[in-house]
Design a protein around this motif. Structure first.
Motif, PDB file in Angstrom:
ATOM      1  N   VAL A  79       5.377  15.033 -12.043  1.00  0.00           N
ATOM      2  CA  VAL A  79       5.083  13.826 -11.278  1.00  0.00           C
ATOM      3  C   VAL A  79       5.122  14.140  -9.776  1.00  0.00           C
ATOM      4  N   SER A  80       6.068  14.956  -9.366  1.00  0.00           N
ATOM      5  CA  SER A  80       6.147  15.332  -7.951  1.00  0.00           C
ATOM      6  C   SER A  80       4.942  16.175  -7.538  1.00  0.00           C
ATOM      7  N   ILE A  81       4.553  17.126  -8.365  1.00  0.00           N
ATOM      8  CA  ILE A  81       3.390  17.966  -8.059  1.00  0.00           C
ATOM      9  C   ILE A  81       2.129  17.104  -7.953  1.00  0.00           C
ATOM     10  N   ALA A  82       1.921  16.260  -8.960  1.00  0.00           N
ATOM     11  CA  ALA A  82       0.728  15.403  -8.956  1.00  0.00           C
ATOM     12  C   ALA A  82       0.780  14.410  -7.805  1.00  0.00           C
ATOM     13  N   GLY A  83       1.960  13.853  -7.551  1.00  0.00           N
ATOM     14  CA  GLY A  83       2.089  12.848  -6.505  1.00  0.00           C
ATOM     15  C   GLY A  83       1.823  13.399  -5.118  1.00  0.00           C
ATOM     16  N   LEU A  84       2.274  14.625  -4.856  1.00  0.00           N
ATOM     17  CA  LEU A  84       2.034  15.231  -3.554  1.00  0.00           C
ATOM     18  C   LEU A  84       0.542  15.411  -3.291  1.00  0.00           C
ATOM     19  N   SER A  85      -0.211  15.705  -4.331  1.00  0.00           N
ATOM     20  CA  SER A  85      -1.669  15.821  -4.189  1.00  0.00           C
ATOM     21  C   SER A  85      -2.334  14.451  -4.148  1.00  0.00           C
ATOM     22  N   TYR A  86      -1.953  13.611  -5.091  1.00  0.00           N
ATOM     23  CA  TYR A  86      -2.625  12.328  -5.310  1.00  0.00           C
ATOM     24  C   TYR A  86      -2.518  11.416  -4.088  1.00  0.00           C
ATOM     25  N   PHE A  87      -1.318  11.264  -3.554  1.00  0.00           N
ATOM     26  CA  PHE A  87      -1.139  10.342  -2.437  1.00  0.00           C
ATOM     27  C   PHE A  87      -1.941  10.796  -1.225  1.00  0.00           C
ATOM     28  N   TYR A  88      -1.865  12.058  -0.937  1.00  0.00           N
ATOM     29  CA  TYR A  88      -2.579  12.592   0.228  1.00  0.00           C
ATOM     30  C   TYR A  88      -4.080  12.345   0.107  1.00  0.00           C
ATOM     31  N   LEU A  89      -4.648  12.662  -1.054  1.00  0.00           N
ATOM     32  CA  LEU A  89      -6.098  12.564  -1.220  1.00  0.00           C
ATOM     33  C   LEU A  89      -6.567  11.122  -1.375  1.00  0.00           C
ATOM     34  N   SER A  90      -5.829  10.313  -2.108  1.00  0.00           N
ATOM     35  CA  SER A  90      -6.268   8.933  -2.331  1.00  0.00           C
ATOM     36  C   SER A  90      -6.083   8.065  -1.087  1.00  0.00           C
ATOM     37  N   ASN A  91      -5.241   8.512  -0.158  1.00  0.00           N
ATOM     38  CA  ASN A  91      -4.983   7.747   1.059  1.00  0.00           C
ATOM     39  C   ASN A  91      -5.433   8.485   2.313  1.00  0.00           C
ATOM     40  N   ASN A  92      -6.305   9.469   2.154  1.00  0.00           N
ATOM     41  CA  ASN A  92      -6.650  10.294   3.313  1.00  0.00           C
ATOM     42  C   ASN A  92      -7.340   9.501   4.421  1.00  0.00           C
ATOM     43  N   HIS A  93      -8.089   8.450   4.071  1.00  0.00           N
ATOM     44  CA  HIS A  93      -8.771   7.664   5.110  1.00  0.00           C
ATOM     45  C   HIS A  93      -7.771   6.907   5.974  1.00  0.00           C
ATOM     46  N   THR A  94      -6.830   6.223   5.328  1.00  0.00           N
ATOM     47  CA  THR A  94      -5.833   5.474   6.102  1.00  0.00           C
ATOM     48  C   THR A  94      -4.905   6.416   6.854  1.00  0.00           C
ATOM     49  N   LEU A  95      -4.483   7.495   6.214  1.00  0.00           N
ATOM     50  CA  LEU A  95      -3.596   8.440   6.882  1.00  0.00           C
ATOM     51  C   LEU A  95      -4.274   9.084   8.080  1.00  0.00           C
ATOM     52  N   SER A  96      -5.545   9.445   7.922  1.00  0.00           N
ATOM     53  CA  SER A  96      -6.286  10.040   9.041  1.00  0.00           C
ATOM     54  C   SER A  96      -6.419   9.054  10.188  1.00  0.00           C
TER      55      SER A  96
ATOM     56  N   ILE B 193      -4.419   6.339  10.944  1.00  0.00           N
ATOM     57  CA  ILE B 193      -3.184   5.954  11.636  1.00  0.00           C
ATOM     58  C   ILE B 193      -2.540   7.118  12.381  1.00  0.00           C
ATOM     59  N   PHE B 194      -2.799   8.358  11.935  1.00  0.00           N
ATOM     60  CA  PHE B 194      -2.216   9.501  12.623  1.00  0.00           C
ATOM     61  C   PHE B 194      -3.201  10.184  13.570  1.00  0.00           C
ATOM     62  N   GLY B 195      -4.443   9.701  13.575  1.00  0.00           N
ATOM     63  CA  GLY B 195      -5.429  10.250  14.491  1.00  0.00           C
ATOM     64  C   GLY B 195      -5.785  11.699  14.215  1.00  0.00           C
ATOM     65  N   ARG B 196      -5.738  12.081  12.944  1.00  0.00           N
ATOM     66  CA  ARG B 196      -6.077  13.453  12.550  1.00  0.00           C
ATOM     67  C   ARG B 196      -6.962  13.410  11.320  1.00  0.00           C
ATOM     68  N   ASP B 197      -7.961  14.262  11.297  1.00  0.00           N
ATOM     69  CA  ASP B 197      -8.805  14.365  10.114  1.00  0.00           C
ATOM     70  C   ASP B 197      -8.083  15.231   9.094  1.00  0.00           C
ATOM     71  N   LEU B 198      -7.542  14.589   8.083  1.00  0.00           N
ATOM     72  CA  LEU B 198      -6.743  15.306   7.100  1.00  0.00           C
ATOM     73  C   LEU B 198      -7.569  15.994   6.021  1.00  0.00           C
ATOM     74  N   MET B 199      -8.890  15.928   6.140  1.00  0.00           N
ATOM     75  CA  MET B 199      -9.737  16.556   5.130  1.00  0.00           C
ATOM     76  C   MET B 199     -10.526  17.736   5.670  1.00  0.00           C
ATOM     77  N   THR B 200     -10.192  18.220   6.868  1.00  0.00           N
ATOM     78  CA  THR B 200     -10.812  19.457   7.329  1.00  0.00           C
ATOM     79  C   THR B 200     -10.314  20.603   6.458  1.00  0.00           C
ATOM     80  N   THR B 201     -11.030  21.707   6.474  1.00  0.00           N
ATOM     81  CA  THR B 201     -10.594  22.867   5.686  1.00  0.00           C
ATOM     82  C   THR B 201      -9.201  23.315   6.105  1.00  0.00           C
ATOM     83  N   LYS B 202      -8.948  23.340   7.401  1.00  0.00           N
ATOM     84  CA  LYS B 202      -7.638  23.754   7.904  1.00  0.00           C
ATOM     85  C   LYS B 202      -6.542  22.804   7.418  1.00  0.00           C
ATOM     86  N   ALA B 203      -6.805  21.499   7.489  1.00  0.00           N
ATOM     87  CA  ALA B 203      -5.802  20.519   7.062  1.00  0.00           C
ATOM     88  C   ALA B 203      -5.533  20.618   5.563  1.00  0.00           C
TER      89      ALA B 203
END
Length: 216
Positions: free
Chosen positions: A168-185, A187-197
């Motif tokens: 659950v922790s492994i899946a959750g660490l991936s799932y939350f980041y990817l499913s919320n990448n638009h809002t996270l990007s 509010i934090f002013g960073r594109d979290l879906m670049t190759t580097k990110a």
């Protein structure tokens, strides 16, 4: 020498399998795009290029079709995981491989996450009554438990780790980041879906999980 033609019954079974696979693929795309509530059987039939009556013949109604799509989604990811042969690897390598696989699978199959979103909106009632879904997921838990136990015996992993909690922790660490990448990007002013990110995220997840498991 020419081969004898397949018996008519065998050919019908192959046709039925092909039709059901086509329907499930079309329904997966429809449910992923519109959710259970917004999905329409007419559009699924159109996507599949098949008569709508055939869908009802095989799957009875939209609710049962959604359940079948969810079961197939789990069948697909678990089949891919099985090809990792995690129990053949050194424990820390096996866990890292599972983290990497989960991350990359979610990236390659965003429809998997949207299907889970829809299932959770309906309190997973389509999975709660599915013995098949539980049977599909049991081997992963058993495999991870075996990896954790071997790591514990060898002295590299801490003991008392619940394989379900760990997954659950492994899946959750991936799932939350990817499913919320638009809002996270946003509010934090960073594109979290670049190759580097994305690379930084994967490295961070491996550090977090293995940092918890590995003994000093």
């Amino acid at each position: 020498m020419a081969r004898d033609p397949a018996p008519a019954g065998e050919e019908r079974l192959r046709d039925a399998d092909r039709s059901q696979s086509t329907i499930l693929a079309a329904a997966r795309d429809e449910f992923a795009e519109f959710g259970l509530g917004g999905a329409r059987m007419d559009r699924i039939a159109e996507r599949a290029g098949l008569n709508k009556r055939l869908i009802y013949y095989y799957f009875a109604d939209k609710e049962h079709l959604f359940q079948a799509v969810l079961e197939q989604a789990y069948r697909d990811i678990r089949a891919e995981e099985a090809r990792l042969h995690l129990t053949d690897l050194e424990p820390a390598t096996a866990v890292r491989r599972l983290i990497e696989f989960t991350w990359n699978y979610y990236l390659a199959h965003p429809e998997f996450m949207t299907l889970l979103n829809s299932a959770n909106l309906h309190r997973a009632r389509h999975l709660a009554g599915s013995q098949r879904a539980r049977d599909l997921n049991s081997p992963l838990v058993e495999t991870l438990a075996a990896v954790l136990e071997r790591g514990r015996r060898e002295g590299s992993f801490r003991g008392g780790v619940d394989p379900v909690q760990l997954y659950v922790s492994i899946a959750g660490l991936s799932y939350f980041y990817l499913s919320n990448n638009h809002t996270l990007s946003a509010i934090f002013g960073r594109d979290l879906m670049t190759t580097k990110a994305r690379n930084e995220r994967l490295s961070h997840m491996c550090d977090v999980i293995l940092g918890y498991l590995l003994r000093d």
